[in-house]
Scaffold this motif. Structure first.
Motif, mmCIF file in Angstrom:
data_model
loop_
_atom_site.group_PDB
_atom_site.id
_atom_site.type_symbol
_atom_site.label_atom_id
_atom_site.label_comp_id
_atom_site.label_asym_id
_atom_site.label_seq_id
_atom_site.Cartn_x
_atom_site.Cartn_y
_atom_site.Cartn_z
ATOM 1 N N ARG A 1 12.471 -0.826 -8.387
ATOM 2 C CA ARG A 1 12.515 -2.015 -7.540
ATOM 3 C C ARG A 1 11.107 -2.439 -7.165
ATOM 4 N NH1 ARG A 1 16.881 -1.629 -2.735
ATOM 5 N NH2 ARG A 1 14.988 -2.052 -1.537
ATOM 6 N N TYR A 2 10.865 -3.726 -7.269
ATOM 7 C CA TYR A 2 9.543 -4.300 -6.991
ATOM 8 C C TYR A 2 9.061 -3.945 -5.594
ATOM 9 C CZ TYR A 2 6.184 -8.077 -5.958
ATOM 10 O OH TYR A 2 5.091 -8.805 -5.577
ATOM 11 N N ASP A 3 9.972 -4.004 -4.614
ATOM 12 C CA ASP A 3 9.571 -3.770 -3.231
ATOM 13 C C ASP A 3 9.396 -2.294 -2.910
ATOM 14 O OD1 ASP A 3 12.395 -3.530 -3.572
ATOM 15 O OD2 ASP A 3 12.665 -3.604 -1.410
ATOM 16 N N LEU A 4 9.907 -1.417 -3.766
ATOM 17 C CA LEU A 4 9.839 0.014 -3.485
ATOM 18 C C LEU A 4 8.726 0.736 -4.239
ATOM 19 C CD1 LEU A 4 13.625 0.996 -3.389
ATOM 20 C CD2 LEU A 4 12.064 0.712 -1.460
ATOM 21 N N ALA A 5 8.254 0.170 -5.333
ATOM 22 C CA ALA A 5 7.191 0.848 -6.090
ATOM 23 C C ALA A 5 5.953 1.125 -5.223
ATOM 24 C CB ALA A 5 6.836 0.038 -7.338
ATOM 25 N N PRO A 6 5.522 0.191 -4.354
ATOM 26 C CA PRO A 6 4.396 0.526 -3.469
ATOM 27 C C PRO A 6 4.719 1.672 -2.514
ATOM 28 C CG PRO A 6 4.709 -1.862 -3.579
ATOM 29 C CD PRO A 6 5.908 -1.235 -4.221
ATOM 30 N N TYR A 7 5.981 1.775 -2.110
ATOM 31 C CA TYR A 7 6.388 2.871 -1.226
ATOM 32 C C TYR A 7 6.262 4.207 -1.953
ATOM 33 C CZ TYR A 7 9.381 5.587 1.995
ATOM 34 O OH TYR A 7 9.875 6.523 2.870
ATOM 35 N N THR A 8 6.536 4.209 -3.260
ATOM 36 C CA THR A 8 6.354 5.431 -4.040
ATOM 37 C C THR A 8 4.923 5.930 -3.911
ATOM 38 O OG1 THR A 8 8.035 4.762 -5.663
ATOM 39 C CG2 THR A 8 6.460 6.446 -6.349
ATOM 40 N N PHE A 9 3.964 5.025 -4.118
ATOM 41 C CA PHE A 9 2.560 5.461 -4.064
ATOM 42 C C PHE A 9 2.169 5.879 -2.649
ATOM 43 C CE2 PHE A 9 -2.142 4.573 -4.258
ATOM 44 C CZ PHE A 9 -2.428 5.684 -5.045
ATOM 45 N N VAL B 1 3.364 9.387 -2.241
ATOM 46 C CA VAL B 1 2.532 10.313 -3.022
ATOM 47 C C VAL B 1 1.226 10.583 -2.297
ATOM 48 C CG1 VAL B 1 1.238 10.562 -5.177
ATOM 49 C CG2 VAL B 1 3.583 9.704 -5.231
ATOM 50 N N LYS B 2 0.602 9.542 -1.770
ATOM 51 C CA LYS B 2 -0.672 9.714 -1.064
ATOM 52 C C LYS B 2 -0.511 10.562 0.191
ATOM 53 C CE LYS B 2 -1.628 5.336 -0.675
ATOM 54 N NZ LYS B 2 -2.371 4.115 -0.239
ATOM 55 N N GLU B 3 0.633 10.410 0.867
ATOM 56 C CA GLU B 3 0.830 11.104 2.139
ATOM 57 C C GLU B 3 1.305 12.545 1.981
ATOM 58 O OE1 GLU B 3 3.540 8.604 4.247
ATOM 59 O OE2 GLU B 3 2.016 7.101 4.763
ATOM 60 N N LEU B 4 1.895 12.870 0.831
ATOM 61 C CA LEU B 4 2.466 14.204 0.655
ATOM 62 C C LEU B 4 1.370 15.218 0.321
ATOM 63 C CD1 LEU B 4 5.261 15.621 0.665
ATOM 64 C CD2 LEU B 4 5.258 15.391 -1.827
ATOM 65 N N THR B 5 1.249 16.242 1.138
ATOM 66 C CA THR B 5 0.272 17.307 0.899
ATOM 67 C C THR B 5 0.944 18.667 0.713
ATOM 68 O OG1 THR B 5 -0.009 17.620 3.288
ATOM 69 C CG2 THR B 5 -1.544 16.112 2.178
ATOM 70 N N GLY B 6 2.252 18.700 0.860
ATOM 71 C CA GLY B 6 3.012 19.920 0.662
ATOM 72 C C GLY B 6 4.484 19.641 0.823
ATOM 73 N N LYS C 1 -2.064 12.567 -9.369
ATOM 74 C CA LYS C 1 -2.696 12.249 -8.084
ATOM 75 C C LYS C 1 -2.813 13.511 -7.212
ATOM 76 C CE LYS C 1 -4.038 9.620 -4.559
ATOM 77 N NZ LYS C 1 -5.406 9.033 -4.509
ATOM 78 N N TRP C 2 -1.738 14.280 -7.148
ATOM 79 C CA TRP C 2 -1.767 15.502 -6.331
ATOM 80 C C TRP C 2 -2.773 16.506 -6.885
ATOM 81 C CZ3 TRP C 2 4.199 15.240 -6.710
ATOM 82 C CH2 TRP C 2 4.692 14.368 -5.715
ATOM 83 N N GLU C 3 -2.855 16.587 -8.209
ATOM 84 C CA GLU C 3 -3.814 17.478 -8.844
ATOM 85 C C GLU C 3 -5.240 17.070 -8.472
ATOM 86 O OE1 GLU C 3 -3.868 19.228 -13.272
ATOM 87 O OE2 GLU C 3 -4.538 17.126 -13.177
ATOM 88 N N LYS C 4 -5.519 15.779 -8.526
ATOM 89 C CA LYS C 4 -6.847 15.274 -8.195
ATOM 90 C C LYS C 4 -7.203 15.560 -6.733
ATOM 91 C CE LYS C 4 -9.600 11.030 -8.097
ATOM 92 N NZ LYS C 4 -9.609 9.561 -8.316
ATOM 93 N N GLU C 5 -6.187 15.455 -5.850
ATOM 94 C CA GLU C 5 -6.426 15.680 -4.417
ATOM 95 C C GLU C 5 -6.426 17.162 -4.046
ATOM 96 O OE1 GLU C 5 -7.275 13.262 -2.367
ATOM 97 O OE2 GLU C 5 -7.106 11.836 -4.036
ATOM 98 N N GLY C 6 -6.096 18.020 -5.007
ATOM 99 C CA GLY C 6 -6.128 19.459 -4.747
ATOM 100 C C GLY C 6 -4.934 19.989 -3.979
ATOM 101 N N VAL C 7 -3.817 19.255 -3.972
ATOM 102 C CA VAL C 7 -2.644 19.682 -3.201
ATOM 103 C C VAL C 7 -1.449 20.030 -4.085
ATOM 104 C CG1 VAL C 7 -3.344 18.357 -1.176
ATOM 105 C CG2 VAL C 7 -1.797 17.304 -2.854
#
Length: 423
Positions: A144-152, A155-160, A188-194
Motif C-alpha cells: 500500500r502506497y500509504d504504508l510503505a513509508p511506515y515500513t521504513f 525499520v529505523k526505530e527497531l533496535t531489538g 539497514k539493521w546490519e548497517k546500524e549494527g543492531v
C-alpha cells in the motif's frame, strides 16, 4: 461467442469504440499507447475510476528507504495517451455476447475489441484482524502506497525484538516482493549494527524460497547472512495488532497446526484474487482470472477480447516487467483482430523480479514460462543468478524513467512484439 466475421470498425456512436480498455494502470496505459502509436485513426477508450497512478515496483524501495513515496505517484489524467478517451468510472459487468460493458454510473459502452487489465484485488480481509491493524502497532505492508513509508519508519526505530515477514499463497503480484522487504530491512539493521538483536523470520506459504531454482542459492546466502529463520508452508491467518500477536497455520508432515507468535513489527503481504467483477463474469476461468491463450493473450472463447497483466490467467509471474512485454503483443494482436485477422504475435511468459538483497545489490531474476531463464543482458555484463551492483543501478535509476517516459508512452525498448513463427 463473437466470431471474426462480426468484428466491425465503428467510429460513429459516441458510446461505442473500436477498442475499449478496462483498467488504466500499467497494462492499460502501456497497451493504449502501443496501439495508438500504430494506428491513430481508431477510436479508443480507457475505463478506470482512479485519479491516481502509481509505479508500484517502487514501493519496496520506499519501504527500504531508497525512494520517497511521492516519487512513485502521478495523476492519472497526465498519463492518458493523446487520442484516448478516459471514461472515469468503474466497470460492473461484461456482456461479451453484445460486445458491451456496463459501468457503475450506468453507462453501457460498446466495443469492437475489448482489452481487460484492471489488475488484481488485494484481499486484506482474508486475514482475520488485519484491516483494522494495518498502520499501527508495528503492522505494515509495502503493498500500500500509504504504508510503505511506515515500513521504513518501523525499520529505523527497531533496535531489538522480533520482525516477521509473510508471503501468502500464489498468485500474487511480484512474487519476490515479500522477501525483498525482509532483505532491505536486514540490510539497514546490519548497517546500524543492531541485526544481531533482532529475530528475523520469513513465513512463506510455499514450499520453496523462490519458484525458479537457479536464483535460490544466492538468496539463501542472504538468508544465512542475515540469520533469518525460514518458515516454509507457514501461512498468516490472523493478526492481533494491539496484542502484537500473529497466528500462522503451519504444515508439519501430514498435520497442520496453528501457531501464535509475538512480534515487534510484521510486514504482511495480503492474499490476492481476481477483481470481483472479473471473477463473477463470463470471461473468467475457474481461477477467477480472465481466461486467455498464454501465448496470444486472446480470450479462449471470445476472439474480440484480450487480457494482460495481473487480471489474466496466463501462468507467468505477475510483474510490471511482464506487462512491458505483454502490452505490445496485445496491441498488435488486437489491431489484427479488429481487421478480422488471427493473432500475429506471441508472448513467452517473460517476467522479471529484481530481488533487492541488500542496499546497493540486486539479484536480477528474469524468466519465462516453465521457469526458463530469459536474461536481457549477456552473462559477462549481468549474471542474474548473482547479486550485482549494476542490477541495483537498473532498479534504482534506470527502470523508473523507462516506465514513465518509455513504457507508458508506447516506446517499446527491448520489448518489441515477437511475431508468431519468427525465430
Amino acid at each position: 461467442m463473437t466470431s471474426r466475421s462480426k468484428i466491425t470498425r465503428s467510429n460513429t456512436n459516441a458510446n461505442r469504440f473500436n477498442i475499449v480498455i478496462v483498467g488504466g494502470g500499467s497494462a492499460g496505459i502501456a497497451t493504449a499507447a502501443s496501439i495508438l502509436k500504430r494506428n491513430r485513426k481508431i477510436s479508443l477508450a480507457i475505463v478506470d475510476p482512479a485519479d491516481d497512478h502509481y509505479y508500484q515496483p517502487g514501493w519496496t524501495m520506499v519501504g527500504g528507504g531508497a525512494f520517497s513515496a511521492e516519487f512513485t505517484h502521478r495523476k492519472e489524467k497526465d498519463l492518458i495517451p493523446d487520442r484516448a478517451q478516459w471514461i472515469q468510472s468503474a466497470v460492473t459487468s461484461f456482456d461479451p455476447d453484445t460486445s458491451s460493458i456496463l459501468t457503475a454510473d450506468g453507462q453501457e459502452i460498446g466495443y469492437d475489441i475489448l482489452i481487460v487489465c484492471p489488475g488484481i484485488k488485494l484481499d486484506w480481509e482474508a486475514i482475520d484482524g488485519l484491516p483494522e491493524a494495518l498502520g499501527n502497532n508495528g503492522v505494515t505492508s509495502n503493498y500500500r502506497y500509504d504504508l510503505a513509508p511506515y515500513t521504513f519508519r518501523l525499520v529505523k526505530e527497531l533496535t531489538g525484538g522480533t520482525a516477521l515477514f509473510t508471503q501468502p499463497p500464489m498468485p500474487i503480484k511480484c512474487a519476490g516482493a515479500p522477501q525483498k522487504a525482509m532483505y532491505l530491512s536486514c540490510s539497514k539493521w546490519e548497517k546500524e549494527g543492531v541485526l544481531g538483536n533482532i529475530d528475523v523470520q520469513f513465513h512463506n506459504n510455499g514450499a520453496a524460497l523462490f519458484g525458479v531454482k537457479e536464483y535460490v542459492p544466492a538468496l539463501m546466502e542472504y538468508v544465512e547472512r542475515y540469520n533469518a529463520h525460514l518458515n516454509l508452508e507457514s501461512t498468516l491467518v490472523a493478526v492481533d495488532g494491539e496484542a502484537r500477536i500473529a497466528t500462522f497455520k503451519q504444515k508439519h508432515g501430514e498435520e497442520t497446526k496453528e501457531v501464535e507468535m509475538a512480534f515487534d513489527m510484521i510486514h504482511v503481504v495480503p492474499p490476492q484474487v481476481a477483481p470481483d467483477f472479473v471473477r463473477s463474469s463470463p470471461l473468467a476461468a475457474e481461477s477467477g482470472f480472465v481466461d486467455v491463450d498464454p501465448a496470444t493473450l486472446q480470450h479462449t472463447k471470445y476472439v474480440n477480447i484480450f487480457s494482460l497483466g495481473d487480471a489474466c490467467n496466463a501462468p507467468n509471474a505477475k510483474t510490471m516487467a511482464a506487462v512491458r512485454k505483454q502490452a505490445p503483443v496485445v496491441a498488435v494482436n488486437a489491431l489484427a483482430a479488429l481487421e478480422g485477422k488471427p493473432a500475429v504475435a506471441d508472448y513467452d511468459g517473460y517476467g522479471s523480479c529484481p530481488l533487492t538483497v541488500e542496499r546497493g545489490k540486486v539479484v536480477l531474476a528474469e524468466f519465462g514460462y516453465g521457469g526458463k531463464l530469459l536474461p536481457s543482458f549477456p552473462n559477462w555484463l549481468i549474471d542474474g543468478t548473482r547479486p550485482s551492483r549494476l542490477s541495483w543501478l537498473l532498479k534504482d535509476t534506470i527502470l523508473p524513467p523507462v516506465y514513465w517516459h518509455g513504457m507508458l508512452k508506447g516506446r517499446e525498448w527491448m520489448a518489441r512484439p515477437h511475431r508468431i513463427g519468427a525465430d
